[in-house]
Motif scaffolding. Structure first.
Motif, PDB file in Angstrom:
ATOM      1  N   LEU A  64       0.692  -1.089   0.030  1.00  0.00           N
ATOM      2  CA  LEU A  64       0.158   0.097  -0.089  1.00  0.00           C
ATOM      3  C   LEU A  64       0.834   1.129  -0.049  1.00  0.00           C
ATOM      4  O   LEU A  64       1.830   1.113   0.967  1.00  0.00           O
ATOM      5  CB  LEU A  64      -1.042   0.018   1.287  1.00  0.00           C
ATOM      6  N   THR A  65       0.572   2.241  -0.695  1.00  0.00           N
ATOM      7  CA  THR A  65       1.343   3.486  -1.016  1.00  0.00           C
ATOM      8  C   THR A  65       0.357   4.434  -0.588  1.00  0.00           C
ATOM      9  O   THR A  65      -0.873   4.566  -0.792  1.00  0.00           O
ATOM     10  CB  THR A  65       1.910   3.668  -2.374  1.00  0.00           C
ATOM     11  N   PHE A  66       0.929   5.426  -0.158  1.00  0.00           N
ATOM     12  CA  PHE A  66       0.109   6.895   0.414  1.00  0.00           C
ATOM     13  C   PHE A  66       0.899   8.182  -0.096  1.00  0.00           C
ATOM     14  O   PHE A  66       1.547   8.604   0.260  1.00  0.00           O
ATOM     15  CB  PHE A  66       0.119   6.791   1.944  1.00  0.00           C
ATOM     16  N   GLU A  67      -0.046   8.750  -1.056  1.00  0.00           N
ATOM     17  CA  GLU A  67       0.328   9.902  -1.612  1.00  0.00           C
ATOM     18  C   GLU A  67       0.249  11.115  -0.395  1.00  0.00           C
ATOM     19  O   GLU A  67      -0.756  10.791   0.336  1.00  0.00           O
ATOM     20  CB  GLU A  67      -0.572  10.477  -2.601  1.00  0.00           C
ATOM     21  N   GLY A  68       1.150  11.932  -0.395  1.00  0.00           N
ATOM     22  CA  GLY A  68       1.124  13.026   0.640  1.00  0.00           C
ATOM     23  C   GLY A  68       1.760  12.599   1.878  1.00  0.00           C
ATOM     24  O   GLY A  68       1.842  13.683   2.776  1.00  0.00           O
ATOM     25  N   GLU A  69       2.068  11.348   2.042  1.00  0.00           N
ATOM     26  CA  GLU A  69       2.719  10.873   3.413  1.00  0.00           C
ATOM     27  C   GLU A  69       4.204  10.661   3.173  1.00  0.00           C
ATOM     28  O   GLU A  69       4.824  10.326   2.097  1.00  0.00           O
ATOM     29  CB  GLU A  69       2.187   9.641   3.817  1.00  0.00           C
ATOM     30  N   GLY A  70       4.819  11.247   4.056  1.00  0.00           N
ATOM     31  CA  GLY A  70       6.311  11.212   4.077  1.00  0.00           C
ATOM     32  C   GLY A  70       6.896   9.993   4.927  1.00  0.00           C
ATOM     33  O   GLY A  70       6.382   8.814   5.110  1.00  0.00           O
ATOM     34  N   HIS A  71       7.853  10.280   5.782  1.00  0.00           N
ATOM     35  CA  HIS A  71       8.456   9.078   6.689  1.00  0.00           C
ATOM     36  C   HIS A  71       7.732   9.188   7.997  1.00  0.00           C
ATOM     37  O   HIS A  71       7.701  10.096   8.821  1.00  0.00           O
ATOM     38  CB  HIS A  71       9.759   9.572   6.958  1.00  0.00           C
ATOM     39  N   GLY A  72       6.925   8.321   8.158  1.00  0.00           N
ATOM     40  CA  GLY A  72       5.865   8.374   9.502  1.00  0.00           C
ATOM     41  C   GLY A  72       4.954   8.771   9.095  1.00  0.00           C
ATOM     42  O   GLY A  72       4.518   9.866   8.294  1.00  0.00           O
ATOM     43  N   PHE A  73       3.476   8.417   9.078  1.00  0.00           N
ATOM     44  CA  PHE A  73       2.211   8.684   8.867  1.00  0.00           C
ATOM     45  C   PHE A  73       1.644   9.757   9.915  1.00  0.00           C
ATOM     46  O   PHE A  73       1.589   9.352  10.865  1.00  0.00           O
ATOM     47  CB  PHE A  73       1.400   7.438   8.462  1.00  0.00           C
ATOM     48  N   ARG A  74       1.068  10.723   9.194  1.00  0.00           N
ATOM     49  CA  ARG A  74       0.178  11.661   9.948  1.00  0.00           C
ATOM     50  C   ARG A  74      -1.095  11.976   9.889  1.00  0.00           C
ATOM     51  O   ARG A  74      -1.878  12.482  10.779  1.00  0.00           O
ATOM     52  CB  ARG A  74       1.112  13.071   9.657  1.00  0.00           C
ATOM     53  N   ARG A  75      -1.704  11.421   8.718  1.00  0.00           N
ATOM     54  CA  ARG A  75      -2.852  11.771   8.337  1.00  0.00           C
ATOM     55  C   ARG A  75      -3.722  10.442   8.906  1.00  0.00           C
ATOM     56  O   ARG A  75      -3.420   9.406   8.987  1.00  0.00           O
ATOM     57  CB  ARG A  75      -3.397  11.756   6.709  1.00  0.00           C
ATOM     58  N   ALA A  76      -5.018  10.937   9.474  1.00  0.00           N
ATOM     59  CA  ALA A  76      -6.119   9.844   9.922  1.00  0.00           C
ATOM     60  C   ALA A  76      -6.503   8.887   9.115  1.00  0.00           C
ATOM     61  O   ALA A  76      -6.423   7.657   9.327  1.00  0.00           O
ATOM     62  CB  ALA A  76      -7.216  10.653  10.422  1.00  0.00           C
TER      63      ALA A  76
END
Length: 625
Positions: free
Chosen positions: A585-597
């Motif tokens: 799974l990949t996440f656009e807008g996420e860097g190192h460590g996930f921050r979005r709910a």
């Protein structure tokens, strides 16, 4: 009456949405006049960090609306992103906005930029009487991540854009300046490749009016983690010259104890201690978990101020006899906490904990020490399954997931974590392993990983998992491992080098050390592997990407597409050689460590789906011996 259901299938009120909503903690506390301000996570607002104030009537409010995001990217991991004061009775706040990394001035109206786009800033110190804010300036000089220079710089507060550099760029890394009470001297920390700040740093002091800086403490094998001036002009700092991060004043150790009063300087501006006007010092200290206390240098005695909280973050502020920090415990989430140094009274004043679920669903950790290879100690926190409405069939052993923390120079905090509860309340045990190389247990424990990353950490995690199985706490056939960043490396190497685990959840991992060291990461960690692994010929021997064909069990791989520390290219190379079922799974807008709910919800639900598939209920006769 409890309902009997197999481990891993228990219904639970701890949903992924609930866990994601409580992700992150307050940070960067400071006084602005008599008010306490801090930054707070906002997972539901694209993961931004909000600047929050506590007004005199006790109410909390976000100072700036979305999309303002008070967060620095210096070293990529950032550091203290704001500073505030009342100058001549008027509010004055300076902060870094994440989107453009410019410094802004806030006086109560619309923020105004103080710097142009390009440089990054961190660890600001406001000096309104000089008309300036002093901080770390980081600017890129070329296309490579290592084409970068860092200096201490003064930025004009009048909006003119004027910047003057306070130091030259002969040192690769610097922390923010600390100005002496008389305004005549400044102190800061510096270090150079290939050292990391927990390997060795220099404490420098220079006259503000000019002259070369003087190294007064530190060195290649001495880590100075923080420096501050005492109100009377004494120089206070934390050093591990005697094997533990202890507190010193002008070269004299104030409390010879085998516990830590400092930690790894992953972000700039961390504060494990803060001096009071009367000579006492507020300290975050401990062996393993870090408590809040008040040190009397005259006697060496420490008065505990935690109010039942067992873990405090490296952020402190003092004003008079008010001490403010961020604390938590296994039953309480992180809160902004104020302690009265005179009475010892402790109270939550911000981000106050409220039970998200009934306390009976919250896991109860058991702090343990296991025996590893060669009899070495391994520290860990065991969270058995816990659900007040369900129990497992007689004779069934629970599945367990080993959590390997990131860093690897870090540790697992002893705090309430609803991600842990998400699994334990469903009948899946969790054990957080502070493998060799972790902080909190002295320099010798921390350096067990030197040259042995991908060996000692893997051995320690496996030793704990197998010990739980051997004693009948966990099902030997239903063990898993989970980790992010450096913990993702440990999880991935564990799949290529052992047969301990039935599956793994790997999050934004290090997978290809050669690419990591050859421009495939940011400058701070570009030479990290020199100490963690050693000579380049070892890279391929340990690399999960080079041995992905050895993986024999299913796994989940989660990757932020904006990750510049562990870029997606490493995951792509690893997956190209895998010959087992996996989910990527990949996440656009996420860097190192996930921050979005929404990211964290999807990640947790995917991880649980993996465990449900792999940890299918087993009968008593099927239990592994």
């Amino acid at each position: 009456m409890n309902r009997v259901l197999p481990y891993g299938t228990w219904p639970s009120p701890v949903t992924a949405d609930l866990a994601a909503a409580h992700d992150g903690r307050p940070d960067h506390v400071a006084f602005v006049g008599d008010e306490v301000w801090w930054t707070a996570p906002r997972p539901a607002e694209d993961g931004r960090r909000a600047l929050v104030r506590r007004r005199p009537d006790g109410t909390e409010e976000a100072v700036l609306p979305a999309p303002w995001n008070v967060r620095s990217r210096v070293h990529e991991y950032g550091g203290t992103p704001w500073a505030g004061t009342l100058h001549e009775g008027q509010l004055l706040v300076v902060f870094v906005h994440f989107a453009d990394q410019r410094l802004y001035r806030y006086d109560g109206g619309e923020p105004r930029p103080l710097t142009s786009a390009g440089p990054r800033w961190a660890d600001p110190v406001l000096l309104p009487e000089r008309g300036e804010v002093w901080c770390v300036k980081e600017e890129f000089t070329g296309p490579a991540p290592t084409d970068v220079r860092r200096v201490l710089a003064a930025v004009a507060l009048d909006g003119s854009g004027a910047v003057r550099e306070l130091t030259d760029d002969t040192r690769r890394f610097v922390t923010g300046p600390r100005l002496s009470p008389d305004g005549r001297r400044m102190a800061w920390l510096a270090w150079d490749h290939p050292r990391m700040p927990w390997d060795g740093t220099d404490l420098l002091v220079a006259d503000v009016d000019g002259g070369p800086p003087r190294v007064v403490a530190g060195g290649p094998r001495e880590s100075v983690a923080q420096v501050e001036w005492a109100p009377d002009g004494g120089l206070l700092y934390v050093s591990d010259r005697d094997g533990w991060w202890n507190l010193y004043r002008d070269g004299r150790r104030l409390h010879p104890r085998e516990e830590e009063f400092g930690g790894p300087l992953w972000t700039l501006g961390q504060r494990w201690f803060a001096p009071l006007d009367d000579g006492r010092i507020a300290v975050v200290h401990g062996r393993g978990a870090a408590a809040l206390g008040l040190l009397d240098p005259a006697t060496g005695e420490i008065t505990e101020l935690g109010g039942g909280r067992t873990e405090f973050a490296a952020t402190l502020a003092v004003r008079g006899e008010r001490v403010v920090g961020v604390g938590a415990s296994p039953s309480r989430g992180y809160e902004v906490v104020e302690a009265d140094a005179a009475s010892g009274r402790v109270r939550a004043i911000g981000a106050a904990h409220r039970d998200a679920v009934a306390p009976q669903y919250v896991p109860r950790p058991v702090v343990r020490t296991f025996a590893g290879p060669d009899g070495r100690e391994i520290h860990a926190q065991v969270y058995p399954p816990r659900n007040p409405e369900h129990t497992a069939p007689e004779g069934e052993l629970p599945p367990f997931v080993v959590w390997a923390h990131g860093g690897p120079t870090s540790r697992a905090p002893l705090v309430l974590d609803l991600e842990v509860a998400y699994f334990t309340s469903r009948g899946i045990g969790v054990v957080e392993v502070d493998y060799g190389g972790s902080t909190g247990y002295g320099r010798a424990y921390r350096e067990r990983l030197r040259g042995r990353w991908g060996v000692a950490d893997v051995e320690d995690c496996a030793a704990v998992a197998l010990a739980l199985a051997d004693e009948g706490t966990a099902d030997r056939a239903r063990l898993a491992i989970r980790g992010g960043s450096a913990g993702g490396w440990t999880a991935a190497v564990s799949l290529t080098a052992t047969d301990v685990y039935a599956c793994a959840a790997i999050r934004y991992p290090v997978l290809d050390p050669a690419a990591f060291a050859d421009g495939g990461t940011h400058d701070l960690e570009s030479r990290y592997l020199d100490g963690l692994i050693g000579p380049r010929e070892r890279f391929a021997q340990r690399s999960p990407a080079d041995h992905a064909d050895r993986v024999r069990v299913p796994f989940l791989l989660l990757q932020g597409l904006d990750d510049v520390i562990c870029p997606p290219a490493q995951s792509a190379r690893f997956l190209a050689r895998v010959d087992v079922p996996y989910t990527y799974l990949t996440f656009e807008g996420e860097g190192h460590g996930f921050r979005r709910a929404d990211t964290n919800v999807r990640a947790l639900e995917a991880e649980l789906a993996l465990y449900i598939q792999v940890f299918a209920p087993r009968t008593t006769k099927e239990q592994a011996p």
